[in-house]
Write an enzyme that holds these catalytic residues in place. Structure first.
Site, PDB file in Angstrom:
ATOM      1  CE  LYS A 161      -1.062   0.570   4.213  1.00  0.00           C
ATOM      2  NZ  LYS A 161      -0.868   1.654   5.263  1.00  0.00           N
ATOM      3  NE  ARG A 191      -2.385   2.603  11.339  1.00  0.00           N
ATOM      4  CZ  ARG A 191      -1.073   3.169  11.421  1.00  0.00           C
ATOM      5  NH1 ARG A 191      -0.698   3.983  12.458  1.00  0.00           N
ATOM      6  NH2 ARG A 191      -0.497   2.788  10.414  1.00  0.00           N
ATOM      7  NE  ARG A 237       8.869  -5.801   5.074  1.00  0.00           N
ATOM      8  CZ  ARG A 237       7.800  -5.018   5.382  1.00  0.00           C
ATOM      9  NH1 ARG A 237       7.177  -4.537   4.436  1.00  0.00           N
ATOM     10  NH2 ARG A 237       7.634  -5.027   6.601  1.00  0.00           N
ATOM     11  NE  ARG A 254      11.107  -6.102   9.057  1.00  0.00           N
ATOM     12  CZ  ARG A 254      10.463  -5.086   9.486  1.00  0.00           C
ATOM     13  NH1 ARG A 254      10.272  -4.130   8.572  1.00  0.00           N
ATOM     14  NH2 ARG A 254       9.745  -5.034  10.436  1.00  0.00           N
ATOM     15  NE  ARG A 270       5.162  -6.929  11.842  1.00  0.00           N
ATOM     16  CZ  ARG A 270       5.812  -6.890  10.741  1.00  0.00           C
ATOM     17  NH1 ARG A 270       5.631  -5.682  10.037  1.00  0.00           N
ATOM     18  NH2 ARG A 270       6.594  -7.690  10.363  1.00  0.00           N
TER      19      ARG A 270
END
Ligand SMILES: [Zn+2]
Length: 228
Positions: free
Chosen positions: A15, A90, A129, A158, A169
């Site tokens: 996004k 949010r 990632r 990561r 998450r």
């Protein structure tokens, strides 16, 4: 009339990349809450200083402060052509406040784009990632470059991106944003984009859906004015 877009989507949906691209191509102001928070703190505006004081005490920036910062930013002249918001709203409280700001600006409809990607695909993407070991830039999930495109540093995986962490998450994201999505879902200017495609395909679909939503928003407003 302004083109005003909110980008929603879980971490790993791409996004942020799409928000940046769309804003650049259409000449819109890209607003990520992290960036404007830092900006407000640097400018030492009243809300910026309040946010700074909160963060210095180890607290999170509350709804009211975040709303004040976004509101102040959206009413500046460089947002006149429209904006792409990433990371806001949010909460439903923030979404309601944004509706009030939009009414005050009276400059085009609010378009909401939800970039949707199946959970297994998100886990796969986040697990592979990589970030730059020197400057922290995220690797393009579809690129295979061994060095950072910004600074030439080595790309490393990561460490926090194992699938349990990733799933947690995603759960946190979904819990937090579901009420916001429900708040917008029934609007004629709400669109769902399939984020599980190559970035160029996502871009094409997103562009078409945003233009379509903008037209629907204009028609909705014209209809509302006729019935007044
Ligand atoms: Zn780098």
């Amino acid at each position: 009339m302004g083109l005003n877009v909110i980008m929603m989507g879980p971490p790993g949906a791409g996004k942020g990349t799409q928000a940046t691209r769309f804003a650049r191509e259409r000449g819109l102001l890209k607003i990520s809450t992290g960036d404007i928070l830092r900006e407000a703190i640097k400018e030492q505006s009243a809300v910026g200083s309040a946010a700074r004081a909160l963060m210095d005490r180890g607290g999170l920036v509350d709804d009211a402060t975040m709303i004040a910062i976004v509101c102040e930013r959206l009413l500046r002249p460089d947002a006149h052509a429209g904006f792409v918001l990433d990371g806001f709203p949010r909460t439903v409280g923030q979404a309601r406040a944004l509706d009030r700001i939009m009414e005050e600006r009276d400059n085009g409809p609010l378009i909401v784009v939800d970039v949707v990607v199946p959970e297994e695909e998100l886990v796969r993407r986040l697990a592979i990632r990589r970030i730059c070991s020197a400057c922290g830039t995220n690797a393009d999930p579809f690129g295979a470059s061994a060095v950072c495109t910004k600074c030439g540093g080595a790309m490393v995986q990561r460490t926090d991106d194992n699938s349990a962490v990733v799933l947690e998450r995603l759960k946190v994201y979904q819990r937090a944003t579901r009420p916001v999505l429900e708040y917008y879902r029934e609007r004629p200017t709400f669109r769902v984009v399939n984020g599980a495609q190559a970035p160029q395909r996502v871009a094409q679909e997103m562009d078409t859906l945003i233009d379509d939503a903008a037209a629907a928003g204009v028609a909705m407003k014209a209809g509302a004015e006729r019935t007044l």
